[in-house]
Design an enzyme around this catalytic site. Structure first.
Site, PDB file in Angstrom:
ATOM      1  N   LYS A  11       0.872  -1.133   0.027  1.00 13.81           N
ATOM      2  CA  LYS A  11       0.076  -0.018   0.097  1.00 13.81           C
ATOM      3  C   LYS A  11       1.067   1.295   0.207  1.00 13.81           C
ATOM      4  O   LYS A  11       2.214   1.160   0.235  1.00 13.81           O
ATOM      5  CB  LYS A  11      -0.949  -0.093   1.057  1.00 13.81           C
ATOM      6  CG  LYS A  11      -2.020  -1.077   1.069  1.00 13.81           C
ATOM      7  CD  LYS A  11      -2.831  -1.086   2.448  1.00 13.81           C
ATOM      8  CE  LYS A  11      -3.872  -2.293   2.354  1.00 13.81           C
ATOM      9  NZ  LYS A  11      -4.886  -1.846   3.218  1.00 13.81           N
ATOM     10  N   TYR A  51     -12.541  -2.084  -3.721  1.00 16.32           N
ATOM     11  CA  TYR A  51     -12.936  -2.231  -2.290  1.00 16.32           C
ATOM     12  C   TYR A  51     -14.186  -2.248  -2.360  1.00 16.32           C
ATOM     13  O   TYR A  51     -14.981  -1.731  -1.074  1.00 16.32           O
ATOM     14  CB  TYR A  51     -12.280  -1.122  -1.585  1.00 16.32           C
ATOM     15  CG  TYR A  51     -10.918  -1.514  -1.225  1.00 16.32           C
ATOM     16  CD1 TYR A  51     -10.657  -2.807  -0.019  1.00 16.32           C
ATOM     17  CD2 TYR A  51      -9.930  -0.785  -1.568  1.00 16.32           C
ATOM     18  CE1 TYR A  51      -9.485  -2.802   0.203  1.00 16.32           C
ATOM     19  CE2 TYR A  51      -8.452  -1.190  -1.045  1.00 16.32           C
ATOM     20  CZ  TYR A  51      -8.195  -2.075  -0.319  1.00 16.32           C
ATOM     21  OH  TYR A  51      -7.049  -2.544   0.184  1.00 16.32           O
ATOM     22  N   ASN A 114      -1.994   0.231   6.588  1.00 16.17           N
ATOM     23  CA  ASN A 114      -1.545  -0.872   7.388  1.00 16.17           C
ATOM     24  C   ASN A 114      -0.573  -1.735   6.103  1.00 16.17           C
ATOM     25  O   ASN A 114      -0.358  -2.921   6.541  1.00 16.17           O
ATOM     26  CB  ASN A 114      -2.674  -1.724   7.811  1.00 16.17           C
ATOM     27  CG  ASN A 114      -3.699  -1.946   6.915  1.00 16.17           C
ATOM     28  OD1 ASN A 114      -3.424  -1.869   5.804  1.00 16.17           O
ATOM     29  ND2 ASN A 114      -4.743  -2.778   7.412  1.00 16.17           N
ATOM     30  N   HIS A 117      -1.983  -5.098   1.487  1.00 16.97           N
ATOM     31  CA  HIS A 117      -3.563  -5.939   1.404  1.00 16.97           C
ATOM     32  C   HIS A 117      -3.393  -7.543   1.049  1.00 16.97           C
ATOM     33  O   HIS A 117      -2.251  -7.756   0.425  1.00 16.97           O
ATOM     34  CB  HIS A 117      -4.124  -5.329   0.052  1.00 16.97           C
ATOM     35  CG  HIS A 117      -5.515  -6.349  -0.367  1.00 16.97           C
ATOM     36  ND1 HIS A 117      -6.814  -6.190   0.222  1.00 16.97           N
ATOM     37  CD2 HIS A 117      -5.603  -7.311  -1.348  1.00 16.97           C
ATOM     38  CE1 HIS A 117      -7.632  -7.263  -0.346  1.00 16.97           C
ATOM     39  NE2 HIS A 117      -6.783  -7.779  -1.346  1.00 16.97           N
ATOM     40  N   GLU A 128      -9.566 -11.166  -7.415  1.00 17.69           N
ATOM     41  CA  GLU A 128      -8.617  -9.943  -7.258  1.00 17.69           C
ATOM     42  C   GLU A 128      -7.383 -10.064  -8.358  1.00 17.69           C
ATOM     43  O   GLU A 128      -7.079  -9.175  -8.743  1.00 17.69           O
ATOM     44  CB  GLU A 128      -8.189  -9.910  -5.784  1.00 17.69           C
ATOM     45  CG  GLU A 128      -9.298  -9.484  -4.897  1.00 17.69           C
ATOM     46  CD  GLU A 128      -8.934  -9.369  -3.440  1.00 17.69           C
ATOM     47  OE1 GLU A 128      -9.992  -9.107  -2.734  1.00 17.69           O
ATOM     48  OE2 GLU A 128      -7.829  -9.735  -3.182  1.00 17.69           O
TER      49      GLU A 128
HETATM   50  P1  ADP Z   1      -8.051  -6.786   5.730  1.00 19.16           P
HETATM   51  O1  ADP Z   1      -7.111  -5.825   4.951  1.00 19.16           O
HETATM   52  O2  ADP Z   1      -7.203  -7.220   6.887  1.00 19.16           O
HETATM   53  O3  ADP Z   1      -8.504  -8.039   5.046  1.00 19.16           O
HETATM   54  P2  ADP Z   1     -10.417  -5.358   5.689  1.00 19.16           P
HETATM   55  O4  ADP Z   1     -10.729  -6.222   4.471  1.00 19.16           O
HETATM   56  O5  ADP Z   1     -11.592  -5.517   6.920  1.00 19.16           O
HETATM   57  O6  ADP Z   1      -8.967  -5.804   6.421  1.00 19.16           O
HETATM   58  O7  ADP Z   1     -10.472  -4.040   5.633  1.00 19.16           O
HETATM   59  C1  ADP Z   1      -9.769  -3.604   4.325  1.00 19.16           C
HETATM   60  C2  ADP Z   1      -8.858  -2.348   4.576  1.00 19.16           C
HETATM   61  O8  ADP Z   1      -9.678  -1.300   5.050  1.00 19.16           O
HETATM   62  C3  ADP Z   1      -7.802  -2.346   5.853  1.00 19.16           C
HETATM   63  O9  ADP Z   1      -6.687  -3.178   5.393  1.00 19.16           O
HETATM   64  C4  ADP Z   1      -7.587  -1.226   6.120  1.00 19.16           C
HETATM   65  O10 ADP Z   1      -6.705  -0.529   5.201  1.00 19.16           O
HETATM   66  C5  ADP Z   1      -9.028  -0.492   6.000  1.00 19.16           C
HETATM   67  N1  ADP Z   1      -9.602  -0.496   7.232  1.00 19.16           N
HETATM   68  C6  ADP Z   1     -10.228  -1.682   7.836  1.00 19.16           C
HETATM   69  N2  ADP Z   1     -10.822  -1.287   9.151  1.00 19.16           N
HETATM   70  C7  ADP Z   1     -10.396  -0.012   9.195  1.00 19.16           C
HETATM   71  C8  ADP Z   1     -11.068   1.021  10.395  1.00 19.16           C
HETATM   72  N3  ADP Z   1     -11.593   0.453  11.377  1.00 19.16           N
HETATM   73  N4  ADP Z   1     -10.660   2.307  10.122  1.00 19.16           N
HETATM   74  C9  ADP Z   1     -10.007   2.628   8.891  1.00 19.16           C
HETATM   75  N5  ADP Z   1      -9.672   1.725   7.898  1.00 19.16           N
HETATM   76  C10 ADP Z   1      -9.881   0.425   8.079  1.00 19.16           C
HETATM   77 MG    MG Z   2      -9.888  -7.763   3.628  1.00 19.12          MG
END
Ligand code: ADP
Ligand code: MG
Length: 140
Positions: A11, A51, A114, A117, A128
């Site tokens: 990212k 997304y 974070n 992905h 994807e």
């Molecule tokens: P993951 O990437 O671990 O699969 P999710 O699919 O739940 O997590 O979420 C997609 C992305 O959205 C996350 O990687 C993160 O960048 C963002 N995200 C998830 N939860 C939050 C949150 N509570 N606040 C802000 N951004 C979030």
């Molecule tokens: Mg996810």
């Protein structure tokens, strides 16, 4: 033994800090092979499409802004149980909850920025991967 492929994205928070190689080392050390990779800048509509599953979540709009805030590296990782293995190497979504040694524990700035992905199921991995790569761009 199942050799799988999964879609990974490094990212913008990680590319901005020049961490592409450091993140890739985590994948390779875990036995995942990078069988396709390109550095691109997502358009807003690409980020929104990618997304779309999260469009009802409160963070959707911020997430799409973040994902278009700089270059990303999209990649296909291949290996035994690659989908689950990658999720393990990535760590929990929120770096505060991520296990020691995981990419998100090591590098993530916060729950949104974070660093990586990773696809969460075989069905999503297939979709994807197709979103970013043609078959002949993946060389295993
Ligand atoms: P993951 O990437 O671990 O699969 P999710 O699919 O739940 O997590 O979420 C997609 C992305 O959205 C996350 O990687 C993160 O960048 C963002 N995200 C998830 N939860 C939050 C949150 N509570 N606040 C802000 N951004 C979030
Ligand atoms: Mg996810």
């Amino acid at each position: 033994m199942t050799v799988e492929r999964t879609l990974s994205i490094i990212k913008p928070d990680a590319t901005r800090r020049n961490l592409t190689g450091a993140v890739n080392k985590c994948f390779e050390d875990a036995g995942l092979r990078i069988v396709a990779q390109k550095r691109i800048k997502l358009s807003k509509s690409q980020a929104e499409d990618f997304y779309a599953v999260h469009k009802e979540r409160p963070f959707y709009s911020d997430l799409c802004d973040f994902m278009t805030s700089g270059p990303v590296v999209v990649q296909v990782l291949e290996g035994e149980n690659a989908i689950a293995k990658n999720r393990e190497v990535m760590g929990a979504t929120n770096p505060d909850d991520a296990a020691e040694g995981t990419i998100r524990k090591l590098f993530a700035e916060n729950v949104e920025a974070n660093s990586v992905h990773g696809s969460d199921s075989a069905e999503n991995a297939a979709m994807e991967i197709k979103f970013y790569f043609k078959d002949d761009e993946i060389v295993g």
